[in-house]
Scaffold this motif. Structure first.
Motif, mmCIF file in Angstrom:
data_model
loop_
_atom_site.group_PDB
_atom_site.id
_atom_site.type_symbol
_atom_site.label_atom_id
_atom_site.label_comp_id
_atom_site.label_asym_id
_atom_site.label_seq_id
_atom_site.Cartn_x
_atom_site.Cartn_y
_atom_site.Cartn_z
ATOM 1 N N VAL A 196 172.624 185.837 -41.018
ATOM 2 C CA VAL A 196 171.446 186.285 -42.044
ATOM 3 C C VAL A 196 171.319 187.016 -41.853
ATOM 4 O O VAL A 196 170.471 188.194 -42.616
ATOM 5 N N PRO A 243 174.042 181.052 -48.758
ATOM 6 C CA PRO A 243 174.425 181.355 -50.349
ATOM 7 C C PRO A 243 173.863 182.184 -51.034
ATOM 8 O O PRO A 243 173.199 182.844 -50.612
ATOM 9 N N GLN A 289 170.932 176.398 -48.066
ATOM 10 C CA GLN A 289 169.900 177.271 -49.470
ATOM 11 C C GLN A 289 168.440 176.407 -48.505
ATOM 12 O O GLN A 289 167.683 176.941 -49.011
ATOM 13 N N LEU A 341 167.605 177.895 -45.786
ATOM 14 C CA LEU A 341 167.162 178.529 -45.568
ATOM 15 C C LEU A 341 166.608 179.991 -46.669
ATOM 16 O O LEU A 341 165.753 180.751 -46.981
ATOM 17 N N ILE A 342 167.555 179.699 -47.877
ATOM 18 C CA ILE A 342 166.978 180.835 -48.884
ATOM 19 C C ILE A 342 166.516 180.590 -49.454
ATOM 20 O O ILE A 342 165.411 180.764 -49.633
ATOM 21 N N ASP A 343 165.935 178.777 -49.338
ATOM 22 C CA ASP A 343 164.659 178.806 -50.467
ATOM 23 C C ASP A 343 163.579 179.206 -49.332
ATOM 24 O O ASP A 343 161.975 179.580 -50.190
ATOM 25 N N VAL A 384 164.220 186.691 -41.201
ATOM 26 C CA VAL A 384 164.683 185.487 -41.329
ATOM 27 C C VAL A 384 165.946 184.764 -40.163
ATOM 28 O O VAL A 384 165.972 183.336 -39.704
ATOM 29 N N PRO A 418 161.647 191.295 -43.563
ATOM 30 C CA PRO A 418 162.445 190.109 -43.707
ATOM 31 C C PRO A 418 163.854 190.208 -42.984
ATOM 32 O O PRO A 418 164.096 188.775 -42.627
ATOM 33 N N ARG A 425 162.183 181.948 -58.292
ATOM 34 C CA ARG A 425 160.944 182.637 -58.186
ATOM 35 C C ARG A 425 160.241 183.866 -58.181
ATOM 36 O O ARG A 425 159.462 183.571 -59.222
ATOM 37 N N PHE A 426 161.122 185.226 -59.139
ATOM 38 C CA PHE A 426 160.983 186.381 -59.336
ATOM 39 C C PHE A 426 161.899 186.525 -60.179
ATOM 40 O O PHE A 426 162.794 187.458 -60.184
ATOM 41 N N ALA A 458 165.285 188.175 -54.500
ATOM 42 C CA ALA A 458 165.372 186.656 -54.212
ATOM 43 C C ALA A 458 163.865 186.430 -53.822
ATOM 44 O O ALA A 458 163.350 185.255 -54.445
ATOM 45 N N MET A 459 163.840 187.673 -52.765
ATOM 46 C CA MET A 459 162.358 186.369 -52.125
ATOM 47 C C MET A 459 161.025 187.721 -52.623
ATOM 48 O O MET A 459 160.386 186.985 -52.174
ATOM 49 N N TYR A 479 170.190 189.717 -45.066
ATOM 50 C CA TYR A 479 168.851 189.963 -45.750
ATOM 51 C C TYR A 479 168.983 192.003 -45.738
ATOM 52 O O TYR A 479 167.809 192.258 -45.772
ATOM 53 N N MET A 521 166.386 175.564 -55.150
ATOM 54 C CA MET A 521 165.068 176.269 -56.087
ATOM 55 C C MET A 521 164.899 177.589 -57.037
ATOM 56 O O MET A 521 165.761 178.161 -56.887
ATOM 57 N N MET A 532 162.817 181.314 -47.225
ATOM 58 C CA MET A 532 162.863 183.067 -47.356
ATOM 59 C C MET A 532 161.914 183.011 -48.802
ATOM 60 O O MET A 532 161.089 184.447 -49.009
ATOM 61 N N ALA A 533 162.287 182.623 -50.329
ATOM 62 C CA ALA A 533 161.822 182.748 -51.828
ATOM 63 C C ALA A 533 160.351 182.904 -51.504
ATOM 64 O O ALA A 533 159.884 182.628 -52.098
ATOM 65 N N ARG A 534 159.751 181.795 -50.277
ATOM 66 C CA ARG A 534 158.434 181.628 -50.310
ATOM 67 C C ARG A 534 157.380 182.873 -48.524
ATOM 68 O O ARG A 534 156.220 181.887 -48.670
ATOM 69 N N SER A 535 158.508 183.409 -48.963
ATOM 70 C CA SER A 535 157.438 184.609 -48.044
ATOM 71 C C SER A 535 156.527 185.275 -47.979
ATOM 72 O O SER A 535 155.409 185.552 -46.311
ATOM 73 N N ASN A 536 156.248 185.362 -49.584
ATOM 74 C CA ASN A 536 154.928 186.002 -49.835
ATOM 75 C C ASN A 536 153.863 184.621 -49.194
ATOM 76 O O ASN A 536 152.583 185.689 -49.633
ATOM 77 N N HIS A 537 154.083 183.639 -49.274
ATOM 78 C CA HIS A 537 153.188 183.464 -49.418
ATOM 79 C C HIS A 537 152.951 182.453 -47.544
ATOM 80 O O HIS A 537 151.775 181.361 -47.073
#
Lengths: 549, 213
Positions: free
Chosen positions: B157, B57, A396, A398-400, A384, A380, B4-5, B169-170, B161, B1, A402-407
């Motif tokens: 950052v 955020p 936001q 960046l945060i969004d 990042v 991570p 997701r988890f 969250a990720m 993290y 968003m 990061m939430a797709r990192s598994n893909h």
């Protein structure tokens, strides 16, 4: 401060050193007095110095090896945590400059007994044979004073010592023996490289890698935890710390941890007599018949330059004026994209597949040199920083993302940078906590580098497109590894050391690390550094037998 | 968003084979960190807090990430990452000057403190710094784009993290020693890994994630 904090209190002393395979364990260690003129003092215990310490001790020489870093026991000292594990990096201040300043400290500099191999990605590759004669055979860079057939023998020795896991047949270059252990199964990131290469019609293979695919001694096989580049807490990683150094101790070498060498002493006759080092709050002096500098491509020239004296006002071994010059990083640019399926590239070693196609194919290039590319698995914090720094994401978005990192899926190159004297290490006016001038490092990409990046990024992007990756983007600025700055050669005017790592100016002063590379090729350097160390040891043994040390 | 988890918490694995003693120790210390008040001026800390809030955020519906505490600890150490851009001063001095300059930039543009700007104003100001497009003299010889790209952004950052809430969250697996992983192929997960909300499984992710461990 805790009494057993290996970052504060040396562990290797009083006749014992840490047993890296047992929590709280110890192994016996031979100790030498400072007044004893040992055969070899080695400064640095990484891929160069640690390997050499082992080989020289096994040949019967008395050896004291110094390292500025701590002596870890991975099983008890290493967390699964990027932030905490930055303790493995060389984070003393260095000034970085030039048109493209290098980010130093994490992926390219270690501060541990075992050096950067404690946090390396374990990719264990041989040079393409022609690279040893790059000037003559390929028209760029410089020739090595060593022949590839000789290196092939030493590569085999290192691959056996590290019990490399690798493919049955390697697709490129001359025949090589079977790797000692079978290749690892492929994670999804690795399979995506393979499918892309198949689609583009080039060869790929399982990466030869220094982590166990089956048990060995006290170490069990790799558990695919994926924190490789922040240190392996299970000992599956075959680093200098848990391969060469246990052998070195058994053979009688002494290792001094938390010992920063600040200056090499030279006598009136122009011979090195030993080293001044800082340990446990005070400066000490260790006598030696020979001094080997193995601090990697920044600390090695820094020590040689900081050891300037009356006879050698421009620094030791520097009659050519080349100490610190020809610093070579490797290009580490990447292509990234998103897959519909879950890749979860945080699992398993990051680079389980590789293509060396463009190391061996020169047709169609508008630049000199080669590059390999490998599958990726950024953790991570690493990830990042790339999204923020290279893609300009923050907030936001960046945060969004990061939430797709598994893909996420990526391919990263290791590309050859050509030697250029303008890329260099010099001394800054600023000093460190030991009062020693710190290094200033200057680096700029050349047009050749940019042409290579462009080709590699386009090719890797095509490979991702071929497997259905979407939202693809290119990371244009990253480097890895450090080499050059004390190059070997045949001519004292154009090199710092000879083929044996022996300095031209001071016969009992040697260099044994990535600094001696005249060129870097397009592969990770650790296997070659260790092979050079094995060769240097054999040469020292032969010279000693002839009374030529 | 949207989350997701849902229901996934890396910390639920703290007492499993995915965490060794050293990991438990260092993460416990991090979670317990509080923001030092003896470092930087009140105004500088307020500026840094606002910059952090805009750049990273907080995660929705999760324990807050204490990025400021971690970054203040780093500034207190005044150490190095192993390199310093030749146009930047040392770590702490760099923050003192850079944060003051952000504050002055806010005053020059809006006549008020940076931490009092609304979100979009603050974002526009940060974007200007990112581009090196500043109007306050307070920057002096501190290049804003280099301060942003080599100091402020990577430090913020990285601090964020380093926190388990950010990992949850990720959908990151988090600490993984000594157990590691067994299923490393695509679209496969070990029972101790996060389930993504819209992955089409019959059992809702929020329910499955309660049993990750």
């Amino acid at each position: 401060m805790s009494a057993d904090d290996p970052q504060q209190v040396p562990r290797a002393k009083g006749g014992r050193a840490p047993d890296v395979f047992e929590p709280g364990g110890w192994v016996p260690m031979r100790s030498h007095s400072q007044d004893e003129e040992v055969d070899f003092v080695i400064v640095g215990t990484g891929a160069g110095g640690g390997t050499l310490a082992c080989k020289l001790a096994e040949d019967g020489f008395s050896v004291v090896a110094f390292d500025a870093g701590p002596y870890w026991r991975p099983l008890e000292d290493f967390a699964s945590d990027e932030h905490h594990q930055s303790k493995l990096y060389w984070t003393d201040e260095r000034i970085t400059a030039g048109a493209n300043p290098i980010k130093l400290g994490a992926n390219n500099s270690g501060r541990s007994v075992g050096g950067s191999t404690v946090h390396y990605a374990m990719v264990a590759l041989r040079f393409r044979p022609e690279w040893f004669k790059a000037r003559t055979r390929l028209g760029y860079g410089a020739d090595w004073p060593i022949d590839w057939q000789e290196m092939w023998k030493y590569y085999t020795e290192v691959e056996q010592a590290l019990t490399i896991s690798g493919p049955i047949n390697y697709p490129w270059g001359p025949r090589r023996p079977r790797y000692p252990y079978r290749a690892h199964p492929l994670n999804e990131a690795a399979k995506l490289l393979a499918r892309g290469a198949e689609a583009l019609g080039i060869d790929w293979t399982e990466t030869p890698i220094a982590t166990l695919s089956a048990p060995k001694g006290k170490a069990h096989r790799c558990v695919y935890r994926g924190f490789c580049v922040t240190g392996c807490s299970t000992n599956a990683k075959q680093s200098v710390l848990n391969t060469w150094l246990p052998r070195a101790l058994t053979a009688g070498a002494e290792i001094r941890d938390l010992a920063m060498v600040g200056r090499i002493e030279v006598d009136k006759a122009g011979r090195a007599t030993g080293v001044h080092y800082h340990r446990e709050g005070a400066w000490h002096f260790q006598k030696a018949r020979n001094v080997v500098v193995a601090g990697y491509a920044i600390e090695t020239p820094r020590l040689l330059l900081n050891s300037a004296c009356e006879q050698f006002p421009d620094g030791l071994a520097n009659s050519s004026g080349l100490v610190g010059k020809n610093l070579m990083v490797q290009l580490n640019q990447a292509a990234w994209g998103q897959m519909k399926e879950e890749v979860r590239s945080y699992k398993a070693p990051p680079s389980l597949t590789i293509s060396e196609h463009w190391n061996y194919e020169d047709r169609g290039k508008d630049y000199f040199g080669g590059w390999a590319y490998m599958s990726q698995g950024p953790l991570p914090i690493t990830w990042v920083k790339e999204l923020a720094g290279q893609r300009g994401l923050w907030g936001q978005r960046l945060i969004d993302e990061m939430a797709r990192s598994n893909h996420n899926v990526g391919l990263k190159m290791v590309g050859e940078v050509l030697p250029d004297e303008r890329n260099r290490v010099t001394l800054a006016e600023e000093t460190d906590r030991f009062g020693l001038p710190i290094a200033k490092v200057e680096f700029s990409y050349s047009d050749n580098d940019r042409a290579m990046m462009k080709h590699a990024l386009s090719f890797m992007d095509d490979s991702l497109a071929a497997v259905g990756a979407t939202e693809r983007w290119k990371e244009w600025d990253d480097t890895c590894h450090l080499n050059g700055t004390a190059r070997m050669g045949d001519d004292p005017k154009t090199s710092v050391v000879n083929a044996d790592g022996r300095s031209w100016d001071i016969p009992n002063l040697w260099v044994c690390d990535g600094s001696v590379f005249p060129t870097v090729g397009g592969v990770n350097p650790s296997l070659t550094i260790q092979a050079i160390a094995c060769r240097t040891a054999d040469r020292i043994k032969a010279l000693s037998a002839r009374g030529e040390l | 968003m949207a989350n997701r988890f849902p229901g996934y918490d890396v910390l639920a694995k703290r007492d499993t084979l995915s965490w060794n003693d050293k990991t438990r120790e260092v993460i416990a210390e991090r979670l317990a960190m509080s923001e030092r008040s003896d470092l930087l001026s009140d105004r500088q800390r307020a500026t840094l807090r606002t910059a952090i809030d805009r750049i990273v955020p907080q995660p929705e519906g999760r324990a807050p990430v204490n990025a400021l505490a971690l970054l203040l600890a780093k500034i207190a150490d005044d150490g190095s990452d192993g390199h310093r851009h030749h146009q930047l001063p040392g770590l702490r001095a760099c923050y003192e000057r850079g944060l003051d300059a952000i504050e002055e930039e806010a005053k020059a543009r809006h006549g008020t403190s940076f931490h009092l700007l609304d979100g979009s104003q603050a974002d526009l100001l940060l974007s200007a710094i990112e581009r090196g497009d500043v109007c306050s003299n307070a920057w002096g010889d501190l290049p804003p784009a280099i301060f942003w790209g080599w100091r402020l952004l990577p430090d913020i950052v990285s601090s964020y993290y380093a926190h388990p809430s950010a990992w949850s969250a990720m959908g990151f697996g988090g600490p993984a020693s000594p157990r590691g992983y067994v299923r490393i192929e695509g679209d496969r997960r070990d029972p101790w890994e996060a389930v993504e909300a819209d992955d089409g499984t019959l059992i809702p992710a929020a329910r499955q994630n309660k049993h990750v461990g």
